[in-house]
Design a protein around this motif. Structure first.
Motif, PDB file in Angstrom:
ATOM      1  N   LEU A   1      -2.794  70.079 -67.452  1.00  0.00           N
ATOM      2  CA  LEU A   1      -2.823  70.740 -68.757  1.00  0.00           C
ATOM      3  C   LEU A   1      -3.409  69.863 -69.849  1.00  0.00           C
ATOM      4  O   LEU A   1      -3.209  70.138 -71.038  1.00  0.00           O
ATOM      5  CB  LEU A   1      -1.401  71.161 -69.153  1.00  0.00           C
ATOM      6  CG  LEU A   1      -0.635  71.996 -68.132  1.00  0.00           C
ATOM      7  CD1 LEU A   1       0.782  72.257 -68.615  1.00  0.00           C
ATOM      8  CD2 LEU A   1      -1.351  73.317 -67.890  1.00  0.00           C
ATOM      9  N   GLN A   2      -4.105  68.803 -69.497  1.00  0.00           N
ATOM     10  CA  GLN A   2      -4.580  67.865 -70.511  1.00  0.00           C
ATOM     11  C   GLN A   2      -5.629  68.482 -71.427  1.00  0.00           C
ATOM     12  O   GLN A   2      -5.587  68.299 -72.643  1.00  0.00           O
ATOM     13  CB  GLN A   2      -5.157  66.613 -69.819  1.00  0.00           C
ATOM     14  CG  GLN A   2      -4.133  65.812 -69.049  1.00  0.00           C
ATOM     15  CD  GLN A   2      -3.058  65.245 -69.963  1.00  0.00           C
ATOM     16  OE1 GLN A   2      -3.322  64.875 -71.108  1.00  0.00           O
ATOM     17  NE2 GLN A   2      -1.821  65.201 -69.467  1.00  0.00           N
ATOM     18  N   ARG A   3      -6.558  69.233 -70.884  1.00  0.00           N
ATOM     19  CA  ARG A   3      -7.674  69.768 -71.672  1.00  0.00           C
ATOM     20  C   ARG A   3      -7.665  71.304 -71.707  1.00  0.00           C
ATOM     21  O   ARG A   3      -8.679  71.921 -71.970  1.00  0.00           O
ATOM     22  CB  ARG A   3      -8.998  69.275 -71.093  1.00  0.00           C
ATOM     23  CG  ARG A   3      -9.119  67.754 -71.061  1.00  0.00           C
ATOM     24  CD  ARG A   3     -10.451  67.336 -70.519  1.00  0.00           C
ATOM     25  NE  ARG A   3     -11.543  67.800 -71.350  1.00  0.00           N
ATOM     26  CZ  ARG A   3     -12.833  67.633 -71.067  1.00  0.00           C
ATOM     27  NH1 ARG A   3     -13.167  67.020 -69.945  1.00  0.00           N
ATOM     28  NH2 ARG A   3     -13.762  68.102 -71.866  1.00  0.00           N
ATOM     29  N   GLU A   4      -6.518  71.900 -71.431  1.00  0.00           N
ATOM     30  CA  GLU A   4      -6.437  73.355 -71.394  1.00  0.00           C
ATOM     31  C   GLU A   4      -5.976  73.916 -72.741  1.00  0.00           C
ATOM     32  O   GLU A   4      -5.362  73.212 -73.542  1.00  0.00           O
ATOM     33  CB  GLU A   4      -5.475  73.817 -70.295  1.00  0.00           C
ATOM     34  CG  GLU A   4      -5.893  73.412 -68.897  1.00  0.00           C
ATOM     35  CD  GLU A   4      -7.169  74.129 -68.461  1.00  0.00           C
ATOM     36  OE1 GLU A   4      -7.483  75.171 -69.066  1.00  0.00           O
ATOM     37  OE2 GLU A   4      -7.830  73.652 -67.525  1.00  0.00           O
ATOM     38  N   ILE A   5      -6.271  75.209 -72.944  1.00  0.00           N
ATOM     39  CA  ILE A   5      -5.833  75.917 -74.151  1.00  0.00           C
ATOM     40  C   ILE A   5      -5.138  77.204 -73.720  1.00  0.00           C
ATOM     41  O   ILE A   5      -5.309  77.658 -72.577  1.00  0.00           O
ATOM     42  CB  ILE A   5      -7.008  76.256 -75.090  1.00  0.00           C
ATOM     43  CG1 ILE A   5      -7.984  77.221 -74.409  1.00  0.00           C
ATOM     44  CG2 ILE A   5      -7.695  74.997 -75.585  1.00  0.00           C
ATOM     45  CD1 ILE A   5      -9.083  77.733 -75.314  1.00  0.00           C
ATOM     46  N   ILE A   6      -4.370  77.765 -74.629  1.00  0.00           N
ATOM     47  CA  ILE A   6      -3.699  79.039 -74.398  1.00  0.00           C
ATOM     48  C   ILE A   6      -3.877  79.888 -75.644  1.00  0.00           C
ATOM     49  O   ILE A   6      -3.735  79.414 -76.776  1.00  0.00           O
ATOM     50  CB  ILE A   6      -2.206  78.840 -74.065  1.00  0.00           C
ATOM     51  CG1 ILE A   6      -1.557  80.188 -73.767  1.00  0.00           C
ATOM     52  CG2 ILE A   6      -1.471  78.113 -75.161  1.00  0.00           C
ATOM     53  CD1 ILE A   6      -0.125  80.067 -73.239  1.00  0.00           C
ATOM     54  N   CYS A   7      -4.239  81.161 -75.453  1.00  0.00           N
ATOM     55  CA  CYS A   7      -4.483  82.027 -76.601  1.00  0.00           C
ATOM     56  C   CYS A   7      -3.163  82.409 -77.272  1.00  0.00           C
ATOM     57  O   CYS A   7      -2.078  82.275 -76.693  1.00  0.00           O
ATOM     58  CB  CYS A   7      -5.250  83.290 -76.190  1.00  0.00           C
ATOM     59  SG  CYS A   7      -4.333  84.386 -75.109  1.00  0.00           S
ATOM     60  N   LYS A   8      -3.279  82.898 -78.484  1.00  0.00           N
ATOM     61  CA  LYS A   8      -2.089  83.225 -79.276  1.00  0.00           C
ATOM     62  C   LYS A   8      -1.272  84.331 -78.639  1.00  0.00           C
ATOM     63  O   LYS A   8      -0.039  84.298 -78.638  1.00  0.00           O
ATOM     64  CB  LYS A   8      -2.515  83.633 -80.693  1.00  0.00           C
ATOM     65  CG  LYS A   8      -1.363  83.902 -81.622  1.00  0.00           C
ATOM     66  CD  LYS A   8      -1.863  84.288 -82.998  1.00  0.00           C
ATOM     67  CE  LYS A   8      -0.698  84.609 -83.929  1.00  0.00           C
ATOM     68  NZ  LYS A   8      -1.172  85.026 -85.272  1.00  0.00           N
ATOM     69  N   ILE A   9      -1.936  85.340 -78.058  1.00  0.00           N
ATOM     70  CA  ILE A   9      -1.225  86.476 -77.464  1.00  0.00           C
ATOM     71  C   ILE A   9      -0.415  86.028 -76.248  1.00  0.00           C
ATOM     72  O   ILE A   9       0.765  86.375 -76.101  1.00  0.00           O
ATOM     73  CB  ILE A   9      -2.223  87.584 -77.095  1.00  0.00           C
ATOM     74  CG1 ILE A   9      -2.945  88.093 -78.345  1.00  0.00           C
ATOM     75  CG2 ILE A   9      -1.529  88.730 -76.375  1.00  0.00           C
ATOM     76  CD1 ILE A   9      -4.021  89.101 -78.044  1.00  0.00           C
ATOM     77  N   CYS A  10      -1.037  85.228 -75.368  1.00  0.00           N
ATOM     78  CA  CYS A  10      -0.326  84.761 -74.172  1.00  0.00           C
ATOM     79  C   CYS A  10       0.835  83.851 -74.542  1.00  0.00           C
ATOM     80  O   CYS A  10       1.908  83.908 -73.933  1.00  0.00           O
ATOM     81  CB  CYS A  10      -1.298  84.053 -73.227  1.00  0.00           C
ATOM     82  SG  CYS A  10      -2.542  85.148 -72.512  1.00  0.00           S
TER      83      CYS A  10
END
Length: 524
Positions: free
Chosen positions: A49-58
């Motif tokens: 998870l070092q360079r990952e993103i998660i959207c606001k909805i998720c």
């Protein structure tokens, strides 16, 4: 909130989001950390998870589940204490169990020396001993819970519905939606910007596309962007596009069958579906009249109107007229009897009972009278405004001479026949003559009767000579016979210099009109 890189996608839904969070960055507004929550409930590891993103909805969905998980965990920790695990040797454990059970039996015998209780306790002891032997054969360790087991939850009582009462609801078919191409969106944006710009009110920046304007408002000003047009806030580009279509062309959403216009495509589609449905689509039919509907709800309301008319629950106490529902009765009393002027024009101080009439009057101060006129496509008559034009065009739907079944009076169309019956036969006559007691349905008819039969008052003057009349019908006949040139000019000003195809001068009018200019036609 950050700006997404070009090739980055959400870890959960794999879409390129506008609003997102970086998973490994720690912020004060997110507790607990996103990485800990994802590793707790999913199969991800910290290194992944070092360079990952998660959207606001998720993230909102995951955070809501994590909060629910935490609440359930705290609840069960408070209700169910941790069990105590005791590891014992088989020999010592058997001896302890045998002694405990024997002591329990002796205590029971001492307290209740009856033979029945003693037999029940011995039977229970034998059963428990056999179950203990079975457990010893299957496991090496014994687990004992110190806390008592919670009582089983009581089942909720319910009544099973009869088979005849079950009604299967039809699944609604989803509205057909086809995504638009980027070229179509750009064309719509360019069309909208001809009428109103995509201007940010806070920083006065003009945008060329609607989604760029909304992204700017959300990221820069932390609010949802909207465009104000004609005093209405528009948050969706589709709705704004249809609004601009209606403003630029009032007949953009016009029904091809009846000519009725709407402000957007939703109203247009609903009108086509409900008003111009085929007989096969109108499956809900009224058993009391020929009307039919495409939905069950309108049919139920229609049947309720029948019952209201039968029971007379919506009857006017003043004139005795019955209506199909209470709402129509209230409007009738308000506009016909109370006549409370709720709308006052701020230009000429004229009062009105209805809001629609008031708005139509306001247009006379804002728009010239020539622009408000509208011509009938059937007989080319010029009407004063759109409201008069709509009523006039409705009369052409049932054209043809119709005779009254009561007195034989011939009317030019169905609407005129209904008006004749209401005035002369079926309608309430609430205007009685104070001289002879004769009753009339309209006040103007009573006024002309009193002037002609009793008082002899002058009500009308000929605009071309000094002759006077007490009836409008007599004055009209006089003008047509004695002043044909002036009467013809008035008819041409009212209808225009065109007539329906194949129209000519009626025989009754030809004998009265002396001069007919070339190229003109006279029609009633």
């Amino acid at each position: 909130m950050n700006q997404a890189p070009d090739e980055a996608g959400c870890l959960m839904c794999n879409r390129k989001p506008i609003n997102f969070y970086r998973i490994t960055i720690k912020t004060e507004d997110r507790k607990p950390e996103i990485s800990q929550v994802l590793c707790q409930h999913f199969w991800f590891q910290e290194d992944d998870l070092q360079r990952e993103i998660i959207c606001k909805i998720c993230w909102e969905k995951v955070s809501e589940f994590h909060q629910f998980y935490t609440e359930v965990e705290k609840l069960h920790k408070r209700l169910d204490p941790m069990p105590i695990f005791i590891k014992e040797e088989e020999s010592s454990r058997d001896a302890v169990v045998q002694e405990d059970k024997k002591s329990a039996i002796t205590e029971q015998v001492k307290e209740e020396p009856s033979t029945e209780k003693l037999e029940e306790s011995l039977d229970g002891f034998i059963d428990e001993e056999e179950s203990d032997r079975d457990d010893d054969n299957n496991s090496e360790f014994d687990v004992e819970e110190v806390a008592p087991e919670p009582e089983p939850r009581k089942k909720r009582k319910y009544t099973r519905r009869a088979p005849g009462e079950t009604v299967k609801k039809e699944k609604k078919t989803p509205y057909p939606y086809t995504p638009k191409t980027p070229e179509e969106r750009e064309a719509e944006d360019a069309f909208i910007r001809q009428h109103t710009p995509y201007m940010c009110e806070d920083c006065n920046i003009d945008f060329e596309q609607f989604h760029l304007f909304q992204r700017h408002c959300l990221q820069t000003h932390n609010k949802e962007g909207f465009i104000v047009c004609c005093g209405i806030r528009h948050r969706k580009r589709t709705v704004l596009y249809q609004h601009v279509q209606h403003v630029m062309n009032p007949e953009a959403f016009k029904c091809e069958i009846c000519g009725k216009t709407y402000k957007n495509r939703f109203g247009y589609n609903r009108h086509k579906k409900e008003s111009h449905a085929t007989e096969e689509e109108r499956t809900f039919k009224c058993h009391r009249c020929p009307k039919s509907f495409i939905k069950e709800g309108p049919l139920k309301r229609h049947l309720a109107d029948h019952e209201t008319l039968d029971n007379g629950t919506a009857k006017c106490e003043t004139c005795g007229k019955c209506f199909s529902n209470i709402g129509i009765l209230k409007n009738h009393v308000k506009y016909r009897h109370v006549k409370q002027m709720e709308y006052i024009c701020d230009v000429c101080s004229k009062g009105f009972y209805m809001r629609s009439t008031f708005l139509t009057h306001r247009k006379t101060h804002e728009v010239p009278a020539e622009q408000l006129r509208k011509q009938c496509p059937h007989c080319f008559k010029w009407c004063k405004n759109h409201d008069y034009w709509r009523v006039h065009v409705r009369r052409h739907k049932n054209e043809g001479e119709l005779s009254c079944d009561v007195c034989g009076h011939v009317s030019p169309n169905l609407m005129a026949l209904k008006g004749h019956k209401a005035r002369m036969h079926t309608g309430p006559k609430v205007f009685p003559c104070t001289y002879c007691g004769k009753e009339y349905a309209r006040a103007i008819t009573l006024k002309e009767h009193v002037a002609a039969a009793h008082t002899g008052d002058v009500l009308y003057h000929c605009p071309h000579c000094e002759k006077t009349f007490n009836s409008s019908a007599n004055m009209h006949s006089h003008r047509k016979k004695m002043h044909p040139q002036e009467w013809l000019e008035q008819r041409l000003a009212k209808y225009g210099n065109r007539g329906p195809a194949g129209s000519g001068v009626p025989s009754s009018a030809a004998g009265n009109v002396n001069i007919i200019p070339e190229g003109h036609s006279i029609f009633e």
